[in-house]
Write a protein that holds these residues in place. Structure first.
Motif, PDB file in Angstrom:
ATOM      1  N   TRP A 146       0.844  -1.200   0.000  1.00 30.48           N
ATOM      2  CA  TRP A 146       0.000   0.000   0.000  1.00 30.48           C
ATOM      3  C   TRP A 146       0.876   1.247   0.000  1.00 30.48           C
ATOM      4  O   TRP A 146       1.904   1.291   0.695  1.00 30.48           O
ATOM      5  CB  TRP A 146      -0.898  -0.005   1.237  1.00 30.48           C
ATOM      6  N   LYS A 147       0.483   2.243  -0.805  1.00 31.90           N
ATOM      7  CA  LYS A 147       1.162   3.537  -0.813  1.00 31.90           C
ATOM      8  C   LYS A 147       0.124   4.627  -0.558  1.00 31.90           C
ATOM      9  O   LYS A 147      -1.000   4.545  -1.057  1.00 31.90           O
ATOM     10  CB  LYS A 147       1.849   3.804  -2.156  1.00 31.90           C
ATOM     11  N   PRO A 148       0.468   5.679   0.176  1.00 36.24           N
ATOM     12  CA  PRO A 148      -0.480   6.761   0.467  1.00 36.24           C
ATOM     13  C   PRO A 148      -0.690   7.666  -0.750  1.00 36.24           C
ATOM     14  O   PRO A 148       0.218   8.415  -1.138  1.00 36.24           O
ATOM     15  CB  PRO A 148       0.183   7.512   1.622  1.00 36.24           C
ATOM     16  N   ASP A 149      -1.859   7.616  -1.336  1.00 38.67           N
ATOM     17  CA  ASP A 149      -2.149   8.437  -2.519  1.00 38.67           C
ATOM     18  C   ASP A 149      -2.136   9.931  -2.213  1.00 38.67           C
ATOM     19  O   ASP A 149      -2.069  10.758  -3.127  1.00 38.67           O
ATOM     20  CB  ASP A 149      -3.523   8.056  -3.095  1.00 38.67           C
ATOM     21  N   SER A 150      -2.207  10.279  -0.920  1.00 34.49           N
ATOM     22  CA  SER A 150      -2.277  11.690  -0.541  1.00 34.49           C
ATOM     23  C   SER A 150      -0.946  12.426  -0.677  1.00 34.49           C
ATOM     24  O   SER A 150      -0.907  13.650  -0.594  1.00 34.49           O
ATOM     25  CB  SER A 150      -2.768  11.802   0.905  1.00 34.49           C
ATOM     26  N   VAL A 151       0.151  11.697  -0.877  1.00 30.20           N
ATOM     27  CA  VAL A 151       1.477  12.325  -0.990  1.00 30.20           C
ATOM     28  C   VAL A 151       1.705  12.755  -2.437  1.00 30.20           C
ATOM     29  O   VAL A 151       1.775  11.905  -3.330  1.00 30.20           O
ATOM     30  CB  VAL A 151       2.589  11.361  -0.541  1.00 30.20           C
ATOM     31  N   PRO A 152       1.827  14.048  -2.715  1.00 26.82           N
ATOM     32  CA  PRO A 152       2.115  14.486  -4.084  1.00 26.82           C
ATOM     33  C   PRO A 152       3.416  13.864  -4.587  1.00 26.82           C
ATOM     34  O   PRO A 152       4.425  13.869  -3.885  1.00 26.82           O
ATOM     35  CB  PRO A 152       2.246  16.014  -3.951  1.00 26.82           C
ATOM     36  N   GLY A 153       3.387  13.308  -5.786  1.00 27.64           N
ATOM     37  CA  GLY A 153       4.564  12.686  -6.365  1.00 27.64           C
ATOM     38  C   GLY A 153       4.733  11.232  -5.982  1.00 27.64           C
ATOM     39  O   GLY A 153       5.765  10.612  -6.306  1.00 27.64           O
ATOM     40  N   THR A 235       6.115  15.087   2.811  1.00 28.77           N
ATOM     41  CA  THR A 235       5.081  16.031   2.380  1.00 28.77           C
ATOM     42  C   THR A 235       4.906  15.944   0.870  1.00 28.77           C
ATOM     43  O   THR A 235       3.810  16.135   0.355  1.00 28.77           O
ATOM     44  CB  THR A 235       5.431  17.471   2.775  1.00 28.77           C
ATOM     45  N   SER A 236       6.003  15.621   0.152  1.00 25.64           N
ATOM     46  CA  SER A 236       5.911  15.437  -1.300  1.00 25.64           C
ATOM     47  C   SER A 236       7.189  14.794  -1.824  1.00 25.64           C
ATOM     48  O   SER A 236       8.208  14.741  -1.126  1.00 25.64           O
ATOM     49  CB  SER A 236       5.681  16.776  -2.018  1.00 25.64           C
ATOM     50  N   ILE A 237       7.102  14.297  -3.060  1.00 27.96           N
ATOM     51  CA  ILE A 237       8.267  13.766  -3.773  1.00 27.96           C
ATOM     52  C   ILE A 237       8.374  14.517  -5.086  1.00 27.96           C
ATOM     53  O   ILE A 237       7.415  14.577  -5.868  1.00 27.96           O
ATOM     54  CB  ILE A 237       8.122  12.260  -4.045  1.00 27.96           C
ATOM     55  N   GLU A 238       9.526  15.089  -5.338  1.00 28.38           N
ATOM     56  CA  GLU A 238       9.726  15.911  -6.542  1.00 28.38           C
ATOM     57  C   GLU A 238      10.762  15.260  -7.453  1.00 28.38           C
ATOM     58  O   GLU A 238      11.875  14.948  -7.020  1.00 28.38           O
ATOM     59  CB  GLU A 238      10.187  17.315  -6.130  1.00 28.38           C
ATOM     60  N   LYS A 239      10.383  15.057  -8.701  1.00 26.05           N
ATOM     61  CA  LYS A 239      11.309  14.468  -9.673  1.00 26.05           C
ATOM     62  C   LYS A 239      12.102  15.571 -10.364  1.00 26.05           C
ATOM     63  O   LYS A 239      11.532  16.552 -10.862  1.00 26.05           O
ATOM     64  CB  LYS A 239      10.548  13.649 -10.713  1.00 26.05           C
ATOM     65  N   THR A 240      13.422  15.431 -10.375  1.00 24.76           N
ATOM     66  CA  THR A 240      14.288  16.398 -11.036  1.00 24.76           C
ATOM     67  C   THR A 240      15.197  15.675 -12.025  1.00 24.76           C
ATOM     68  O   THR A 240      15.141  14.443 -12.157  1.00 24.76           O
ATOM     69  CB  THR A 240      15.163  17.149 -10.006  1.00 24.76           C
ATOM     70  N   VAL A 258      16.156   6.490  -5.744  1.00 22.00           N
ATOM     71  CA  VAL A 258      14.958   5.664  -5.603  1.00 22.00           C
ATOM     72  C   VAL A 258      14.286   5.999  -4.277  1.00 22.00           C
ATOM     73  O   VAL A 258      14.956   6.235  -3.262  1.00 22.00           O
ATOM     74  CB  VAL A 258      15.308   4.155  -5.646  1.00 22.00           C
ATOM     75  N   VAL A 259      12.964   6.024  -4.290  1.00 25.76           N
ATOM     76  CA  VAL A 259      12.170   6.150  -3.064  1.00 25.76           C
ATOM     77  C   VAL A 259      11.303   4.902  -2.962  1.00 25.76           C
ATOM     78  O   VAL A 259      10.577   4.571  -3.898  1.00 25.76           O
ATOM     79  CB  VAL A 259      11.267   7.405  -3.077  1.00 25.76           C
ATOM     80  N   MET A 260      11.399   4.228  -1.848  1.00 26.36           N
ATOM     81  CA  MET A 260      10.620   3.000  -1.643  1.00 26.36           C
ATOM     82  C   MET A 260       9.681   3.178  -0.465  1.00 26.36           C
ATOM     83  O   MET A 260      10.116   3.565   0.620  1.00 26.36           O
ATOM     84  CB  MET A 260      11.554   1.819  -1.399  1.00 26.36           C
ATOM     85  N   PHE A 261       8.406   2.915  -0.681  1.00 18.61           N
ATOM     86  CA  PHE A 261       7.430   2.970   0.404  1.00 18.61           C
ATOM     87  C   PHE A 261       7.150   1.550   0.898  1.00 18.61           C
ATOM     88  O   PHE A 261       6.736   0.692   0.123  1.00 18.61           O
ATOM     89  CB  PHE A 261       6.135   3.640  -0.063  1.00 18.61           C
TER      90      PHE A 261
END
Length: 461
Positions: A146-153, A235-240, A258-261
């Protein structure tokens, strides 16, 4: 009397479903099992088995460090991620093939496809224009990350399932979560040379485990180079262009590749057709069952993670056995969830069985005796390492039964399997003490603990 295609139809060919199907077919019943992905389920394909391979691969770097303390020298040692992935995938395919072959030998018909309930006795195989009827149905579809859909990115983050198939090993990773999956993968990636950060919104990792275990492991994994950030979340994940920037509640911005939830798993019940069959869910979204694994539909049962009782592979297998005994052998059985041992393959690993100290203080009216030792294992004597082992026994003060055993350190999963026999059997502290030690071992500490801990240990949950 209605004629059905099968006596039993199982949805999900994981460990629990496969065991129930094989036993029932070997008992002379006509059985089919449907699997939409690969036979073996979460544990074999995308869970404990490949994870353990990754743990063992990552532990080699630490073993090399220890070896140098014993006089060994290694030049040019390096790890090849593609080589490991290929070997891992070959072994997983072999194991999946064994599961499928064993089903065939038992006389179980294997249906490749997604089965959806149309009513209490009918399933449809999606996309195959195939409908199958069965007198009894067993649901064993497991769980999914499960991943929290509420987190932008959040779409830029992976889960443990994708971690098994990363095309290349990242240089930097951030893992969100504090449960066993998060802690295990933090150790895996750190051991493979990845700059690893673990963040968790709670006050300490491994919620639900003994507090001494939680505190001890948090300190030990930091010694392995893992950066641990507690009481914080995204609060958010930003792709650069250069990576992914993790914006955290504490104001930090950490760039990783990489970001792993690993923020939990949920029962896999989506689009199964449960409502059409009269199968209800509980308040947590798991299939509602009684102690014999029977759902709210008269002829449908459910076992394993989809019921969210105790989400462990050996438990699902035992639930499958109990289902078979109850339904097809007229021998009602329900699995006993008390004193089930479990392991966390962190680095160092954790082995635990029975009650935590906090649980015991609530359950034991006469109070508890606590025995704790922390020591540097013999293996590290030559290396200068300050890594330490934790061993803890929790004892009912009145009966003197050992009601909990908790270990953090090398080989603790192996030790806890045998300690679990003693805890399950209700042996007393005197009986543990009467057992002669095996020397020199770490495990001997379990039968030589003499001094009770003063009543100042953390008792909070």
């Amino acid at each position: 009397m209605t004629q059905y295609d099968y006596d039993l139809f199982v949805i999900g060919a994981g460990s629990g479903g496969v065991r129930a199907a094989r036993l029932t077919a070997l008992g002379g019943k006509k059985v089919a099992i449907a699997e939409e992905y690969r036979v073996g389920g979460t544990c074999v394909i995308r869970g404990c088995v490949p994870k353990k391979f990754m743990v063992m691969a990552s532990e080699v770097s630490h073993a090399l460090e220890i070896a140098e303390g014993y006089g060994w020298s290694f030049e040019g040692a390096k790890f090849a991620w593609p080589t490991f992935l290929q070997a891992k995938d070959v072994e997983i395919a072999r194991l999946s093939g064994i599961y499928a072959a064993n089903l065939g030998k038992a006389g179980v018909d294997l249906v490749h496809g997604r089965a959806v309930l149309k009513d209490a006795h009918t399933v449809e195989i999606v996309g195959k224009n195939q409908t199958i009827t069965a007198e009894k149905i067993l649901i064993a579809t497991g769980g999914r990350p499960w991943k929290p859909d509420s987190v932008p990115g959040i779409e830029h983050a992976i889960t443990s399932e994708e971690a098994f198939h990363l095309p290349e090993l990242p240089k930097r990773i951030l893992i969100a979560g504090g449960g066993y999956i998060a802690v295990e993968f933090a150790g895996i990636f750190a051991g493979l040379g990845v700059e690893t950060t673990l963040i968790y919104r709670g006050p300490n990792i491994l919620r639900g485990f003994d507090d001494d275990v939680r505190a001890h492991l948090a300190g030990e994994i930091e010694k392995r180079g893992i950066k641990v950030i507690l009481g914080c979340q995204h609060t958010s994940i930003e792709k650069t262009e250069t990576g992914l920037i993790n914006h955290l509640e504490n104001g930090m911005a950490i760039e990783t590749d990489v970001v792993m939830f690993a923020t939990g798993r949920v029962p896999y019940v989506q689009d199964l057709g449960l409502e059409a069959a009269g199968v209800e869910l509980n308040d947590d979204g798991a299939i509602k069952v009684n102690r014999f694994s029977k759902t709210t539909a008269d002829n449908i049962w459910a076992i394993g993670d989809v019921t969210d009782r105790m989400n462990l592979t050996p438990v699902a297998i035992r639930e499958g056995v109990a289902f078979h005994e109850t339904v097809f052998k007229d021998n009602p059985q329900s699995f006993d969830y008390e004193a089930v041992a479990t392991a966390v393959f962190s680095q160092p690993p954790v082995g635990t069985v029975g009650l935590t100290e906090h649980e015991a203080r609530q359950a034991c009216s006469g109070g508890v005796d606590v025995y704790v030792t922390r020591f540097r294992p013999m293996k590290y004597a030559f290396t200068g390492s300050d890594e330490r082992v934790l061993m803890k026994l929790v004892v009912d003060a009145d009966s003197q039964r050992v009601v909990g055993c908790h270990i953090v350190g090398p080989d603790s999963p192996e030790m806890i399997q045998l300690a679990a026999i003693a805890v399950k059997a209700g042996l007393t502290k005197a009986q543990w003490d009467a057992t002669c030690a095996v020397h020199p071992t770490m495990a001997e500490e379990l039968v030589t603990l003499k001094e009770k801990q003063a009543p100042t240990s953390m008792a909070a949950g």
